[in-house]
Design a protein around this motif. Structure first.
Motif, short mmCIF file in Angstrom:
data_model
loop_
_atom_site.label_atom_id
_atom_site.label_comp_id
_atom_site.label_asym_id
_atom_site.label_seq_id
_atom_site.Cartn_x
_atom_site.Cartn_y
_atom_site.Cartn_z
N LEU A 99 52.79 -16.42 2.90
CA LEU A 99 53.48 -15.81 3.73
C LEU A 99 54.95 -15.30 3.40
CD1 LEU A 99 52.01 -17.38 6.90
CD2 LEU A 99 50.93 -15.10 5.74
N GLU A 100 55.61 -14.30 4.22
CA GLU A 100 56.88 -14.11 3.77
C GLU A 100 57.77 -15.03 4.05
OE1 GLU A 100 57.79 -10.31 5.43
OE2 GLU A 100 56.20 -9.14 4.34
N TRP A 101 57.67 -15.94 5.15
CA TRP A 101 58.68 -16.85 5.36
C TRP A 101 58.44 -18.14 4.87
CZ3 TRP A 101 56.38 -21.00 8.22
CH2 TRP A 101 55.15 -20.71 8.86
N GLY A 102 57.50 -18.46 3.52
CA GLY A 102 57.29 -19.57 2.87
C GLY A 102 56.32 -20.35 2.98
N ALA A 103 55.63 -20.30 3.97
CA ALA A 103 54.21 -21.04 4.18
C ALA A 103 53.06 -20.60 3.41
CB ALA A 103 53.95 -21.11 5.71
N TRP A 104 52.11 -21.52 3.22
CA TRP A 104 51.02 -20.97 2.41
C TRP A 104 49.76 -21.24 3.42
CZ3 TRP A 104 50.45 -19.30 -2.57
CH2 TRP A 104 51.66 -19.27 -3.41
N ILE A 105 48.98 -20.39 3.47
CA ILE A 105 47.84 -20.36 4.43
C ILE A 105 46.46 -20.36 3.47
CG2 ILE A 105 47.38 -17.70 4.60
CD1 ILE A 105 47.29 -18.32 7.47
N ARG A 106 45.38 -21.06 4.03
CA ARG A 106 44.37 -21.26 3.26
C ARG A 106 43.05 -21.24 4.46
NH1 ARG A 106 42.21 -26.33 3.93
NH2 ARG A 106 43.56 -27.83 4.64
N THR A 107 41.71 -21.04 4.02
CA THR A 107 40.69 -21.47 4.89
C THR A 107 40.31 -22.77 4.76
OG1 THR A 107 39.49 -20.62 2.82
CG2 THR A 107 39.81 -18.92 4.50
N HIS A 108 39.21 -23.15 5.62
CA HIS A 108 38.91 -24.62 5.62
C HIS A 108 37.88 -24.51 4.51
CE1 HIS A 108 40.01 -26.45 9.45
NE2 HIS A 108 40.00 -25.30 10.00
N SER A 109 37.83 -25.75 3.92
CA SER A 109 37.04 -26.09 2.65
C SER A 109 35.51 -26.41 3.27
CB SER A 109 37.38 -27.12 1.98
OG SER A 109 37.16 -28.44 2.81
N ARG A 143 31.92 -24.04 13.97
CA ARG A 143 31.76 -22.92 13.39
C ARG A 143 32.83 -21.98 13.73
NH1 ARG A 143 25.98 -20.89 14.19
NH2 ARG A 143 25.72 -22.74 15.58
N ARG A 144 33.21 -21.94 14.93
CA ARG A 144 34.38 -21.10 15.47
C ARG A 144 35.72 -21.43 14.78
NH1 ARG A 144 32.85 -20.81 20.12
NH2 ARG A 144 34.00 -22.65 21.06
N ARG A 145 35.66 -23.06 14.63
CA ARG A 145 36.90 -23.52 14.39
C ARG A 145 37.17 -23.33 12.64
NH1 ARG A 145 36.17 -27.85 17.35
NH2 ARG A 145 35.28 -29.14 15.74
N HIS A 203 42.08 -20.19 9.88
CA HIS A 203 42.87 -20.46 8.74
C HIS A 203 43.76 -21.49 9.08
CE1 HIS A 203 41.35 -16.75 7.23
NE2 HIS A 203 42.15 -16.87 6.15
N VAL A 204 44.31 -22.25 8.14
CA VAL A 204 45.17 -23.58 8.05
C VAL A 204 46.24 -23.34 7.23
CG1 VAL A 204 45.29 -26.13 7.78
CG2 VAL A 204 43.12 -24.96 8.39
N PHE A 205 47.35 -23.77 8.03
CA PHE A 205 48.67 -23.88 7.22
C PHE A 205 48.88 -25.07 6.33
CE2 PHE A 205 50.21 -21.21 10.94
CZ PHE A 205 50.42 -19.78 10.01
N THR A 206 49.53 -24.89 5.14
CA THR A 206 49.60 -26.11 4.51
C THR A 206 51.22 -26.78 5.07
OG1 THR A 206 50.96 -24.78 2.82
CG2 THR A 206 48.90 -25.37 2.34
N ASN A 207 51.02 -28.05 4.88
CA ASN A 207 52.41 -28.90 5.08
C ASN A 207 53.70 -28.58 4.25
OD1 ASN A 207 51.89 -30.46 3.08
ND2 ASN A 207 51.05 -32.12 4.44
#
Length: 176
Positions: free
Chosen positions: A97-107, A121-123, A127-131
């Motif tokens: 993302l433009e502010w520096g965070a990375w985003i991913r889907t659940h494995s 299934r809804r959860r 998407h999940v942010f990385t720390n």
């Protein structure tokens, strides 16, 4: 110049020695890795010795199968231009993302859905942010081109690129 000297020296040493044919996968691996690992003298065979020497043995880290251990490292210097390379697996699995965070889907979000509850299934669709540590690591694994903001038409992540509720990433407002 140093890069071409080291690679040509390795190639000439491997051509001279018949016993060095077992070192070809190791030499190819070190050529791909970096100049730092190419310059290690412990991997170079001694061409003046006729009998097999301990230098011609494969390292114990390669194990009995002869395949190198799995590593997901950054190539520090490419052999062609001497620049860092981007790890392509990062680009496949994550979005910056433009502010520096990375985003991913659940494995495992599409596996065995018949066993999972509706709430799970809804959860899994979210998407999940990385720390901060993971974001810092991912930033090191890509080049500056991928760290720059990208603007796509109909970007589904458009609302997430701004982070105005936090002071450090707040967009500037102009007084009229």
């Amino acid at each position: 110049m140093l890069r071409t000297f080291v690679t040509s020296a390795l190639r000439s040493v491997c051509r001279q020695s018949q016993a060095a044919s077992s070192l070809v996968p190791l030499v190819q691996q070190t050529q791909r890795a970096s100049l730092v690992t190419l310059a290690r003298p412990s991997f170079l065979p001694v061409p003046s010795l006729v009998s097999p020497s301990p230098f011609l043995q494969l390292p114990a880290s390669l194990g009995a199968t002869g395949s190198p251990p799995t590593s997901r490292n950054v190539t520090k210097f490419s052999l062609i231009k001497g620049k860092r390379k981007t790890v392509k697996a990062v680009l496949k699995r994550f979005k910056r993302l433009e502010w520096g965070a990375w985003i991913r889907t659940h494995s495992g979000r599409q596996k065995k859905l018949f066993k999972k509850s509706g709430a799970l299934r809804r959860r899994l669709k979210q998407h999940v942010f990385t720390n901060a540590t993971q974001s810092w690591l991912l930033d090191k694994m890509v080049t500056s081109y991928w760290r720059r903001p990208k603007h796509y038409i109909n970007d589904p992540y458009r609302p997430y690129h701004s982070r105005d509720e936090y002071f450090a990433t707040q967009s500037k407002t102009f007084k009229v």
